[in-house]
Design a protein around this motif. Structure first.
Motif, PDB file in Angstrom:
ATOM      1  N   ALA A 153      28.474   6.891 -16.492  1.00 19.47           N
ATOM      2  CA  ALA A 153      27.523   6.557 -15.429  1.00 19.47           C
ATOM      3  C   ALA A 153      27.668   7.543 -14.282  1.00 19.47           C
ATOM      4  O   ALA A 153      28.763   8.026 -14.004  1.00 19.47           O
ATOM      5  CB  ALA A 153      27.762   5.136 -14.920  1.00 19.47           C
TER       6      ALA A 153
ATOM      7  N   TYR B  43      23.111   3.055  -8.679  1.00 21.21           N
ATOM      8  CA  TYR B  43      23.174   3.523 -10.070  1.00 21.21           C
ATOM      9  C   TYR B  43      21.867   3.183 -10.760  1.00 21.21           C
ATOM     10  O   TYR B  43      21.334   2.088 -10.575  1.00 21.21           O
ATOM     11  CB  TYR B  43      24.315   2.827 -10.814  1.00 21.21           C
ATOM     12  N   PRO B  44      21.343   4.136 -11.576  1.00 23.01           N
ATOM     13  CA  PRO B  44      21.844   5.505 -11.753  1.00 23.01           C
ATOM     14  C   PRO B  44      21.350   6.413 -10.635  1.00 23.01           C
ATOM     15  O   PRO B  44      20.373   6.099  -9.954  1.00 23.01           O
ATOM     16  CB  PRO B  44      21.226   5.915 -13.094  1.00 23.01           C
TER      17      PRO B  44
ATOM     18  N   ILE C  57      27.353  -0.797 -12.455  1.00 24.49           N
ATOM     19  CA  ILE C  57      27.209  -0.179 -13.775  1.00 24.49           C
ATOM     20  C   ILE C  57      26.708  -1.207 -14.787  1.00 24.49           C
ATOM     21  O   ILE C  57      25.807  -0.926 -15.592  1.00 24.49           O
ATOM     22  CB  ILE C  57      28.549   0.434 -14.222  1.00 24.49           C
ATOM     23  N   GLU C  58      27.277  -2.408 -14.737  1.00 23.49           N
ATOM     24  CA  GLU C  58      26.847  -3.441 -15.685  1.00 23.49           C
ATOM     25  C   GLU C  58      25.397  -3.851 -15.447  1.00 23.49           C
ATOM     26  O   GLU C  58      24.613  -4.006 -16.398  1.00 23.49           O
ATOM     27  CB  GLU C  58      27.756  -4.658 -15.587  1.00 23.49           C
TER      28      GLU C  58
ATOM     29  N   ALA D 181      23.030  -2.025 -14.051  1.00 26.27           N
ATOM     30  CA  ALA D 181      22.115  -0.916 -14.325  1.00 26.27           C
ATOM     31  C   ALA D 181      21.972  -0.626 -15.810  1.00 26.27           C
ATOM     32  O   ALA D 181      20.874  -0.341 -16.296  1.00 26.27           O
ATOM     33  CB  ALA D 181      22.586   0.337 -13.590  1.00 26.27           C
ATOM     34  N   TYR D 182      23.095  -0.708 -16.549  1.00 28.42           N
ATOM     35  CA  TYR D 182      23.087  -0.262 -17.939  1.00 28.42           C
ATOM     36  C   TYR D 182      23.320  -1.367 -18.964  1.00 28.42           C
ATOM     37  O   TYR D 182      23.181  -1.143 -20.160  1.00 28.42           O
ATOM     38  CB  TYR D 182      24.165   0.806 -18.144  1.00 28.42           C
TER      39      TYR D 182
ATOM     40  N   ARG E  20      27.194   1.947 -25.305  1.00 27.18           N
ATOM     41  CA  ARG E  20      25.759   2.102 -25.546  1.00 27.18           C
ATOM     42  C   ARG E  20      24.980   1.258 -24.542  1.00 27.18           C
ATOM     43  O   ARG E  20      25.278   0.079 -24.337  1.00 27.18           O
ATOM     44  CB  ARG E  20      25.404   1.664 -26.961  1.00 27.18           C
ATOM     45  N   ARG E  21      24.004   1.857 -23.901  1.00 25.66           N
ATOM     46  CA  ARG E  21      23.262   1.172 -22.844  1.00 25.66           C
ATOM     47  C   ARG E  21      22.291   0.151 -23.434  1.00 25.66           C
ATOM     48  O   ARG E  21      21.541   0.451 -24.348  1.00 25.66           O
ATOM     49  CB  ARG E  21      22.528   2.193 -21.988  1.00 25.66           C
TER      50      ARG E  21
ATOM     51  N   HIS F 100      20.085  -1.654 -21.408  1.00 23.86           N
ATOM     52  CA  HIS F 100      18.828  -1.589 -20.669  1.00 23.86           C
ATOM     53  C   HIS F 100      18.945  -0.503 -19.600  1.00 23.86           C
ATOM     54  O   HIS F 100      19.994   0.111 -19.440  1.00 23.86           O
ATOM     55  CB  HIS F 100      18.458  -2.942 -20.053  1.00 23.86           C
ATOM     56  N   SER F 101      17.860  -0.281 -18.872  1.00 22.80           N
ATOM     57  CA  SER F 101      17.849   0.749 -17.826  1.00 22.80           C
ATOM     58  C   SER F 101      17.206   0.183 -16.569  1.00 22.80           C
ATOM     59  O   SER F 101      15.975   0.152 -16.442  1.00 22.80           O
ATOM     60  CB  SER F 101      17.085   1.987 -18.315  1.00 22.80           C
TER      61      SER F 101
ATOM     62  N   THR G 148      17.826  -0.291 -12.039  1.00 22.91           N
ATOM     63  CA  THR G 148      18.442   0.347 -10.875  1.00 22.91           C
ATOM     64  C   THR G 148      19.190  -0.717 -10.090  1.00 22.91           C
ATOM     65  O   THR G 148      18.608  -1.733  -9.708  1.00 22.91           O
ATOM     66  CB  THR G 148      17.396   1.010  -9.971  1.00 22.91           C
TER      67      THR G 148
END
Length: 412
Positions: free
Chosen positions: A216, A235-236, A294-295, A297-298, A318-319, A321-322, A324
């Motif tokens: 990240a 993030y990100p 981080i959790e 966001a990803y 492995r992400r 979702h995406s 902000t």
């Protein structure tokens, strides 16, 4: 079959509870070894949490305690936690080595936690860093600043949370901060060691890694100089492919030159006219709100994955979702007595607000230090885009208010 335990060497006021909860979700029994368990509210508040008082500065004492625990538990992993003493991470690594559980190289952790040694290793590897000097007294500091050129950053060669870090823009500020640091006896276990560094102008980024992978990259903003108190973290980070690749390459070069190929690390850098310049490398997950951001966001829990690694299991970044995610920190404008702080309950009801925490209570004294201790709370928000998240934060922050009565001056 013996119950599987996770040994936590010391605690952490912000992310300690997250490690405890993650351990429990993974079916582990968390046991904290601490010189003073009462320092951590989450250990005091929860009667079900096991904490053992032991001198965490004494490796032999820790080995004896872990050996005693091993008679009742299967020690699945050992992890260091500390918000103010990075030597704990090296101690935990030595315990991992002694009990043959996964962990980082203790020597690498020790070199990294000494900011001067870290600078030398990065420089030898050709990693871009600010110009720097090591100083032991006021004359050294003045000469170093003259060689580098004002403004300069002056800070202890060891420490966390921006403690003692200041931008000195002229000789008066340099002299004042030098006197302050040299007079802080609690900072020095032996002789004083100060770093004087070139000030790198540019946007600051926080790069989080696990093993040899960047997981990240976030943006960091500070309240105005001369101190470095974080006001916003997101993030990100907004980066084009070129910038991301350059930042990723610089970060991996840091890990390689410092031999940090196992476990989490946090790399702070600024994007300057000459590209990324490394400010600092920390051989650990950052505290505060970063793991939560981080959790959110990803969709990846970096603490749970760190524990999987500590148990010798596969970790998965492995992400899912995406989004902000961002945190805004509440910082008082003056010293004094906090009369009241309110609006947090109303702000928490706004859709997209993930968490609001207030660190200070009414009638408590506010004495600003110029570092992370200045913050009195935070708001975390998450949205589908940067604009949406910023709008949620602004709305929430607008509902929170406080009042501070300045301390009486002499003669009043």
């Amino acid at each position: 079959m013996a119950r599987r335990a996770l040994i936590l060497v010391e605690g952490h006021r912000s992310i300690g509870p997250l490690y405890v909860n993650a351990a429990r979700r993974l079916g582990l029994h968390p046991i904290t070894l601490s010189a003073d368990p009462a320092r951590y509210d989450y250990l005091v508040a929860a009667e079900s949490l096991e904490a053992v008082r032991v001198d965490t500065g004494d490796l032999d004492a820790l080995i004896r305690e872990c050996s005693r625990l091993r008679a009742s538990y299967d020690i699945a992993g050992i992890v260091g936690l500390s918000g103010d003493d990075e030597s704990i991470y090296a101690t935990a690594a030595k315990l991992c080595q002694y009990f043959d559980v996964p962990g980082p190289n203790p020597a690498s952790i020790e070199r990294c936690c000494d900011k001067f040694s870290q600078r030398r290793l990065l420089e030898e590897a050709g990693v871009p860093i600010p110009a720097y000097r090591l100083a032991a007294n006021a004359a050294d500091v003045e000469n170093s600043a003259a060689e580098i050129g004002l403004p300069v950053i002056v800070k202890p060669a060891a420490g966390t949370g921006s403690g003692g870090v200041r931008l000195c823009r002229n000789m008066d500020e340099l002299a004042e901060h030098t006197i302050y640091l040299l007079g802080e006896k609690d900072l020095w276990r032996s002789s004083p060691r100060l770093l004087i560094e070139e000030f790198a102008h540019g946007q600051q980024y926080s790069v989080n890694t696990m093993g040899n992978e960047v997981i990240a990259v976030g943006e960091v903003e500070f309240y105005g100089p001369p101190n470095f108190v974080v006001c916003n973290s997101m993030y990100p980070a907004i980066l084009d492919d070129y910038k991301y690749r350059i930042i990723e390459d610089a970060s991996l070069s840091c890990l390689d030159s410092l031999d940090l190929g196992w476990g989490p690390a946090n790399i702070e850098l600024r994007w300057t006219k000459r590209g990324p310049v490394i400010i600092e490398v920390n051989p650990r997950l950052p505290g505060w709100t970063t793991p939560q951001l981080i959790e959110l966001a990803y969709g990846v829990d970096p603490i749970a994955e760190h524990l999987n690694l500590a148990m010798g299991q596969e970790w998965d970044f492995r992400r899912r979702h995406s989004h902000t995610a961002a945190a805004r920190f509440l910082v008082p404008e003056r010293d004094g007595v906090l009369d009241w702080i309110e609006g947090d309950s109303l702000a928490a009801s706004i859709p997209g607000v993930a968490e609001i925490r207030l660190y200070a209570e009414s009638k408590s004294p506010i004495v600003r230090k110029g570092d992370f201790r200045d913050t009195i709370g935070h708001v975390i928000a998450v949205g589908a885009s940067r604009a949406e998240t910023e709008a949620i934060l602004l709305r929430a922050i607008g509902l929170i208010g406080w009042s501070i009565t300045p301390f009486p001056t002499l003669g009043e």
